[in-house]
Write a protein that holds these residues in place. Sequence first.
Motif, PDB file in Angstrom:
ATOM      1  N   UNK A  99     -10.868  -2.423  42.239  1.00 13.14           N
ATOM      2  CA  UNK A  99     -10.815  -3.419  41.149  1.00 13.14           C
ATOM      3  C   UNK A  99     -11.874  -3.019  40.414  1.00 13.14           C
ATOM      4  N   UNK A 102     -12.524   0.562  39.124  1.00 11.31           N
ATOM      5  CA  UNK A 102     -11.713   0.797  37.851  1.00 11.31           C
ATOM      6  C   UNK A 102     -12.525   0.380  36.653  1.00 11.31           C
ATOM      7  N   UNK A 103     -12.898  -0.789  36.666  1.00 11.03           N
ATOM      8  CA  UNK A 103     -13.590  -1.274  35.546  1.00 11.03           C
ATOM      9  C   UNK A 103     -14.973  -0.712  35.267  1.00 11.03           C
ATOM     10  N   UNK A 216      -9.872   6.992  31.317  1.00  5.19           N
ATOM     11  CA  UNK A 216      -9.898   5.665  32.245  1.00  5.19           C
ATOM     12  C   UNK A 216      -8.468   5.920  33.341  1.00  5.19           C
ATOM     13  N   UNK A 217      -8.933   5.759  34.481  1.00  7.13           N
ATOM     14  CA  UNK A 217      -7.854   5.616  35.579  1.00  7.13           C
ATOM     15  C   UNK A 217      -7.359   6.969  35.656  1.00  7.13           C
TER      16      UNK A 217
ATOM     17  N   UNK B   8      -8.337  -5.170  33.388  1.00  4.88           N
ATOM     18  CA  UNK B   8      -9.329  -5.879  33.106  1.00  4.88           C
ATOM     19  C   UNK B   8      -9.055  -6.685  31.631  1.00  4.88           C
ATOM     20  N   UNK B  40      -0.252  -0.915  27.236  1.00  7.77           N
ATOM     21  CA  UNK B  40       0.318  -0.480  28.577  1.00  7.77           C
ATOM     22  C   UNK B  40      -0.539   0.249  29.461  1.00  7.77           C
ATOM     23  N   UNK B  41      -1.628   1.081  28.544  1.00 11.88           N
ATOM     24  CA  UNK B  41      -2.417   1.909  29.406  1.00 11.88           C
ATOM     25  C   UNK B  41      -3.954   1.682  28.995  1.00 11.88           C
ATOM     26  N   UNK B  42      -4.826   2.217  29.425  1.00 12.88           N
ATOM     27  CA  UNK B  42      -6.350   2.056  29.168  1.00 12.88           C
ATOM     28  C   UNK B  42      -6.653   2.546  27.674  1.00 12.88           C
ATOM     29  N   UNK B  43      -7.486   1.541  27.126  1.00 13.05           N
ATOM     30  CA  UNK B  43      -7.982   2.029  25.848  1.00 13.05           C
ATOM     31  C   UNK B  43      -8.410   3.505  25.665  1.00 13.05           C
ATOM     32  N   UNK B  73      -5.658  -4.563  28.660  1.00  8.83           N
ATOM     33  CA  UNK B  73      -4.997  -3.174  29.097  1.00  8.83           C
ATOM     34  C   UNK B  73      -4.425  -3.002  30.059  1.00  8.83           C
ATOM     35  N   UNK B  74      -3.904  -1.627  30.693  1.00  6.27           N
ATOM     36  CA  UNK B  74      -3.155  -1.632  31.632  1.00  6.27           C
ATOM     37  C   UNK B  74      -2.130  -2.704  32.364  1.00  6.27           C
TER      38      UNK B  74
END
Lengths: 307, 359
Positions: A99, A102-103, A216-217, B8, B40-43, B73-74
Amino acid sequence: MSTALLVSFAMTVAMASTPILLASLGELVAEKAGVLNLGVEGMMLIGAVTGFAAAALTGSAYLGLLAAMLGGLLTSLIFAALTLGLSANQVATGLALTIFGVGASALIGAPFVGRTIERLGPLLPQALAGHPVLRVLFGYDLLVYLALGLTAVVAWWLRYTRPGLVLRAVGESDTSAHAIGYPVLAVRTGAVAFGGVLAGLAGAYFSLELTPMWADRLTAGRGWIALALVVFASWRPARLLAGAYLFGAVMTFELHAKAAGFALLPPEILAMLPYLATILVLTLISVRPGRVSTAAPACLGKAFSPA
Amino acid sequence: MVAVITRRSLVAGAAGAAALPFAGAAGSAQTPLGIGFVYVGPTGDYGWTYAHDQGRKAIEAEFGSKVKTSYVENVAEGPDAERVLRQLATAGNKLIFATSFGFMNATVRAARALPNVWFEHATGYQRAANLATYNARFYEGRAVCGTIAGHLSKTGTAGYIASFPIPEVVMGISAFTLAAQKVNPNFKTKVLWVSTWYDPAKEADAAKALMDQGCDILTQHTDSPAPLQAAEARGMLGFGQASDMRTYAPKAQLTSIVDDWAPYYIRRVRMALDGTWKSGDTWDGLKEGAVRIAPYGDAVPENVRREADRVKEEIIAGALHPLTGPIKDQKGELRVKEGERMTDEQLSKMDWYPAGVQS
């Protein structure tokens, strides 16, 4: 099927398998030493973003690789400090690490969204890779070969060298290893750090070669597949190699088959496959009582504090 | 994949907004109007969610201290979204935008349970007194892309990387293909379903598989620039998605459909502040500026630019509807009669493809 198609297919498989192989190989070493680090995905993301950032700032994808290794290493040391230094629960800490990864990666990566870099690219000159067969063999970037080479080295090291034996001993019986005088926590820290470096490289493979960008991700859950693969391979490097390439092949084949117009399995089933296979292997291991002790390291996931 | 907790909540000042009372009309002079977004996703996806977040920033820029926006998000599509929606409501948000089709059932339930909160659901079709729906006519932009693809594809086959067969995606594939067939009647679109909105590596592999099968132009209904990047690496062509992705593929990108939610969001927030918010169903398109066409790439020759611009102008003028009959489906059955235009109702439930789509 045309040669060009086969070449493309084979190369896609090798490149899709490489990051999974790298990450799972690092995790295998950590688990052999008795440490279960569920933070692979987080370490991969940190590696991906630090690698990309360094490559974007310096203009060199290879410096990016170094930065990614460092990023993965530092992230894994957080895990080591908590679980080995403070004897925190490994499962909870590992999940927290993912976690966190990811952040933190999104935070570090924010200024780099939308930037582009020069990808790692093939290691050998194009001239060598003219013929299709040569291209399949030599047309890759450094990491494809590094992953294969490291797998062989780790397999040999664990099985035939004294330090390898010590590492396995620490994973099998921490108290005995401690009684003989081996530094259990130091060995485990080293193993976790190795896992971090490889996870960092695996993440960087996404941001520096497969999809040279930061978003991201970016790794989209490959870290979890790497974790499943270690169990699937019952902690053996050779099977890990086979498993990673098998997984890459199945995923790539599905895409090619669908693009060519036949769907073999619903995509949802394919997404489940690595995990289903892992459950199956775990079941098979445990129905044969004699094999239980040889598969999972006996002290996997247990905290150790020298009395 | 796994139920990783990848959420997050970088909630900008949710705690401060928590004091906002529910009773009474929103937007009294002092307390800012709480506005929540569920993504639904990351910004940072540089696609769908990025575009919605640009809209959120536009609200902040427009209304300043009169509003307080926050986002999560996510968020996984499905039941868990309801928890997030309720959480945002509890944190004092009075107007909540759920920005993905898969949030539909969760949003319907949350709207039923929280009658004092206004909900807006993107791309859905279920409404209530406090639940509005909104969408953009992306298929109009896809018709412009299809026109370009029809002219520029040498193999007459485009590759379409698609997420899930929901109406939104289906109508995009159809509009693209039909527009291309107006230029080249034998045009085919190979659709490759990847079962994800966002997985850059998989999207890139799908792009490679499609190019291996003879597709020389790629387009996508997934959220990352990875397919376009894969096209660039092989010297093929493609279209960007949701935002201008030219930096990723300076040679490959022919144009991009750019989502611009800002005009709609600003309009709705103004209504909420004035107390005139009403439920409804809004579909903005090229005409309203919700869908824009990014500048053409160098690979688009002058005559093709003119053709694409003509299609764009005709759509804006209302002279052309991308889904006008006769349209036959894959089995050869006539689904839309000569001269008939598909209605929004039909579009929002579309579950068949025109002939020439291989899916």
